[in-house]
Enzyme design. Structure first.
Site, PDB file in Angstrom:
ATOM      1  N   SER A 219       0.858  -1.181   0.000  1.00  0.00           N
ATOM      2  CA  SER A 219       0.000   0.000   0.000  1.00  0.00           C
ATOM      3  C   SER A 219       0.893   1.230   0.000  1.00  0.00           C
ATOM      4  O   SER A 219       2.077   1.155   0.371  1.00  0.00           O
ATOM      5  CB  SER A 219      -0.885  -0.004   1.247  1.00  0.00           C
ATOM      6  OG  SER A 219      -1.504   1.250   1.441  1.00  0.00           O
TER       7      SER A 219
ATOM      8  N   TYR B 240      -2.620  -0.126  10.563  1.00  0.00           N
ATOM      9  CA  TYR B 240      -2.645  -0.615   9.184  1.00  0.00           C
ATOM     10  C   TYR B 240      -1.272  -0.435   8.538  1.00  0.00           C
ATOM     11  O   TYR B 240      -0.731  -1.360   7.921  1.00  0.00           O
ATOM     12  CB  TYR B 240      -3.714   0.132   8.386  1.00  0.00           C
ATOM     13  CG  TYR B 240      -3.738  -0.219   6.923  1.00  0.00           C
ATOM     14  CD1 TYR B 240      -4.075  -1.498   6.495  1.00  0.00           C
ATOM     15  CD2 TYR B 240      -3.406   0.728   5.950  1.00  0.00           C
ATOM     16  CE1 TYR B 240      -4.087  -1.825   5.146  1.00  0.00           C
ATOM     17  CE2 TYR B 240      -3.416   0.412   4.605  1.00  0.00           C
ATOM     18  CZ  TYR B 240      -3.758  -0.867   4.209  1.00  0.00           C
ATOM     19  OH  TYR B 240      -3.759  -1.182   2.875  1.00  0.00           O
TER      20      TYR B 240
END
Length: 286
Positions: A143, A156
């Protein structure tokens, strides 16, 4: 050349799109997902129907990356179909978003189980096959948050930073064996159902104790969503990156490929990382 590809998290998003597109390009695809005969049966049926309609090789297999027995069983069944694996795409993952203090340890562990340990389970199950054939490619879906940290996304990001570290270590360790390890770093792609799968902090009492500021994560996400309207990137961009990586030779692939909006900020950072990692690898004889 046709490849034998296994993909996790094919019930939605990049995984589902990749299964269809890569199979249509002539590859044999093992499309894995949880609850293929229950909660995700409609998706499994859709992929099977797509395979029949287009006369392509998609095999839907039940697999839960958080369960080692499920992973090993699925890989055994898949290997009986493919007799080896050329590409592993670690796509399964989800995000939790909110004030870091508002996530219990239990909830944080759940995400590490999927985003980090789930990847390790897949790698441990697939690598013996790749080592046997002395070739292979591992594509890890990281990501933009695997290189940048944003407020309310610390946990995250921690999973994605961990994933990038694992991928980089594997890259050095496996290169002499003919196996490559790379990361794709997508920015925000609203159409991939990531937002629908996003979880907020699970400690309601902690959220309440912040008063009005407890709603700041929601306000920020709403504002970001508004700013993206009309310029949402096409998720097929990520599938095209997968295709390019699969077609490239060992040693020619970039360690990390960022794409879209916030992830584009990583190009400079990644260039410096690459330079430092290359120097370190040289010092260590890799």
């Amino acid at each position: 050349m046709s490849k034998k590809i296994i993909i996790t998290g094919c019930s939605s998003g990049f995984g589902k799109l990749a299964a269809m597109k890569l199979a249509k390009d002539g590859h044999t695809v093992i499309a894995t997902m949880r609850n293929a005969s229950s909660q995700n049966k409609s998706v499994a049926d859709e992929l099977n129907e797509y395979a029949r309609k287009h006369k392509v090789a998609i095999h839907v297999i039940e697999l839960d990356v958080t369960d080692e027995k499920s992973v090993n069983q699925a890989v055994t069944v898949s290997n009986n179909i493919t007799n080896g694996f050329d590409v592993l795409i670690n796509n399964a993952g989800y995000g939790i978003f909110g004030l870091t203090e508002t996530f219990t340890i239990e909830e944080s562990k759940k995400m590490f189980e999927v985003n980090v340990f789930g990847v390790l389970r897949m790698i441990r199950a697939i690598l013996p096959h790749m080592r046997k054939q002395q070739s292979g490619l591992i594509i890890n879906l990281s990501s933009g948050a695997g290189g940048l940290v944003f407020p309310f996304g610390g946990i995250y990001s921690a999973t994605k930073f961990a994933l990038e570290a694992i991928s980089e270590a594997l890259r050095m360790e496996l290169k002499p064996l003919g196996i490559d390890s790379v990361c794709i770093e997508p920015g925000s792609y609203p159409t991939t159902d990531f937002g629908a799968n996003m979880k907020m902090g699970d400690d309601d009492a902690r959220i309440d104790s912040y008063g009005e500021y407890g709603q700041a994560p929601l306000k920020m996400m709403k504002g970001f969503g508004e700013s993206m309207k009309g310029q949402e990137p096409d998720p097929m961009e990520i599938i095209e990156i997968m295709k390019e990586l699969i077609g490239q030779e060992l040693g020619s692939r970039k360690a990390r490929t960022p794409k879209a909006n916030v992830a584009e900020m990583l190009h400079g950072i990644n260039a410096e990382k690459d330079k430092a990692q290359e120097q370190l690898a040289t010092m260590l004889g890799f």
